[in-house]
Design a protein around this motif. Structure first.
Motif, short mmCIF file in Angstrom:
data_model
loop_
_atom_site.label_atom_id
_atom_site.label_comp_id
_atom_site.label_asym_id
_atom_site.label_seq_id
_atom_site.Cartn_x
_atom_site.Cartn_y
_atom_site.Cartn_z
N LEU A 1 0.70 -1.14 -0.08
CA LEU A 1 -0.02 -0.08 0.20
C LEU A 1 0.99 1.21 0.13
CD1 LEU A 1 -2.91 -0.85 2.55
CD2 LEU A 1 -2.77 -1.32 0.18
N ASP B 1 -3.61 0.41 -3.28
CA ASP B 1 -2.90 -0.82 -3.30
C ASP B 1 -2.10 -0.78 -5.01
OD1 ASP B 1 -4.62 -1.25 -5.68
OD2 ASP B 1 -5.59 -3.13 -4.63
N ASP B 2 -1.39 -1.52 -5.16
CA ASP B 2 -0.36 -1.32 -6.49
C ASP B 2 -1.33 -1.13 -7.67
OD1 ASP B 2 1.75 -1.62 -4.86
OD2 ASP B 2 1.80 -3.87 -5.21
N ARG C 1 -7.95 1.25 -0.63
CA ARG C 1 -7.89 0.24 0.60
C ARG C 1 -8.22 0.92 2.03
NH1 ARG C 1 -9.49 -3.28 -2.07
NH2 ARG C 1 -8.17 -4.25 -3.48
#
Length: 177
Positions: free
Chosen positions: A56, A117-118, A123
């Motif tokens: 994250l 997130d990636d 999130r």
């Protein structure tokens, strides 16, 4: 009187000796296994909570609309945060919109921190180190209590459930003629 099961006695039965040994084994398990399980689960819980932050990254988003001034009872947040629509820019420059928890009463256009997130999806905020320790301690305490229940329950069952048979033979009173 406490150690009567260990002394020589003509009235002592084998079951008395077995019950005493089972009691000693149960106490040993309570003193050795419960703390070990509690500490192990505390470590596992803390590491699991800290692993939530892996992958994250924090970014700044801006509110699209004014956030409600008071949190709803059903917002799922225990503090003064509410869900509101925010917009942020991905690393490739494209704008994204989503809902995030922001302080109640925040005005449109205000910056807020969100976690992505990636893949660039919103999130929940990962737990802090103190929150991770608290979660680990709660998990360790619950695991230790569970082991206590299992050991004491097993000891009680092996002893023959002394209270399970009460009431089957009657109260000991004779019926009136």
């Amino acid at each position: 009187m406490l150690l009567w099961r260990w002394r020589r006695n003509l009235l002592k039965r084998r079951s008395d000796v077995a019950e005493a040994r089972i009691g000693v084994a149960a106490v040993a398990m309570l003193l050795l296994i419960v703390p070990a399980v509690g500490m192990a689960m505390t470590d596992v819980g803390e590491r699991s909570a800290l692993d939530q932050a892996q992958g994250l990254h924090r970014t700044v988003a801006h509110l699209v609309e004014d956030a409600p001034a008071t949190p709803s009872r059903f917002s799922g947040s225990a503090d003064d945060h509410v869900r509101a629509t925010v917009q942020w820019t991905t690393p490739d420059g494209s704008p994204k919109t989503g809902e995030a928890l922001v302080a109640a009463g925040t005005k449109a256009g205000s910056p807020t921190t969100v976690w992505l997130d990636d893949a660039g999806r919103l999130r929940p905020t990962p737990p802090t180190a103190a929150q991770a320790r608290s979660q680990g301690a709660a998990l360790g305490a619950a695991a230790g209590a569970g082991v206590c229940v299992l050991v004491v329950g097993g000891w009680w069952i092996v002893r023959g459930c002394p209270h399970a048979g009460r009431g089957r033979r009657g109260s000991g009173r004779r019926a009136a003629p």
